[in-house]
Design a protein around this motif. Structure first.
Motif, PDB file in Angstrom:
ATOM      1  N   ALA A 117       0.837  -1.236  -0.135  1.00 35.53           N
ATOM      2  CA  ALA A 117       0.070   0.023   0.032  1.00 35.53           C
ATOM      3  C   ALA A 117       1.007   1.180   0.084  1.00 35.53           C
TER       4      ALA A 117
ATOM      5  N   THR B 239       0.959   5.199   0.036  1.00 37.34           N
ATOM      6  CA  THR B 239       0.195   6.455   0.572  1.00 37.34           C
ATOM      7  C   THR B 239       0.687   7.522   0.238  1.00 37.34           C
TER       8      THR B 239
ATOM      9  N   THR C  59      -4.431   6.136  -1.196  1.00 34.69           N
ATOM     10  CA  THR C  59      -3.542   5.089  -0.975  1.00 34.69           C
ATOM     11  C   THR C  59      -3.720   3.997  -2.370  1.00 34.69           C
TER      12      THR C  59
END
Ligand SMILES: [Zn+2]
Length: 130
Positions: free
Chosen positions: A17, A19, A29
């Motif tokens: 992920a 972000t 994200t």
């Protein structure tokens, strides 16, 4: 314009992920998947102004590769596995004690019976992976 603020690993091989923080402080994200040949990401999940083939994203991909590489080389913490056909670890009957010794939750520290560990009272068994 959004800037990269975090890279976090997700369950699954090579999944992260990523972000970004927008100029208004909100975050966005994108889920990125490292593949053998490159980086998979849904372009729609990237912040405004970012594209898959931009120089900015190419540097994120380099950071992801480095992050992924570092994770692969980290020393693994000791962990418990079930013996073949066993279930005591998956049932939670055996845990790692504070000293790192496999411990029967009912009877305390277990005995090493190479290569497995055994609870002499209830015969719970476990394998310690170092
Ligand atoms: Zn026991």
């Amino acid at each position: 314009m959004a800037v990269l603020v975090r890279i976090e690993s997700l369950p699954g091989e090579g999944r992260y992920a990523v972000t970004f923080e927008r100029s208004d402080g909100s975050e966005q994200t994108a889920v990125v998947h490292l593949t053998g040949t490159g980086v998979d990401v849904a372009e729609a999940s990237l912040p405004a102004g970012w594209t898959r083939d931009s120089d900015a994203f190419a540097t994120v991909a380099v950071a992801l590769r480095a992050f992924d590489e570092a994770r692969r080389h980290a020393p693994a913490a000791p962990s418990l596995r079930d013996v073949s056909g066993g279930w005591d670890v998956s049932l939670g009957n055996v845990v790692l004690g504070e000293s790192g010794t496999p411990t029967c939750t009912a009877h305390g520290p277990m005995t090493q019976t190479d290569p497995d560990w055994l609870c002499p009272e209830c015969y719970a068994r476990a394998v310690l992976i170092m």
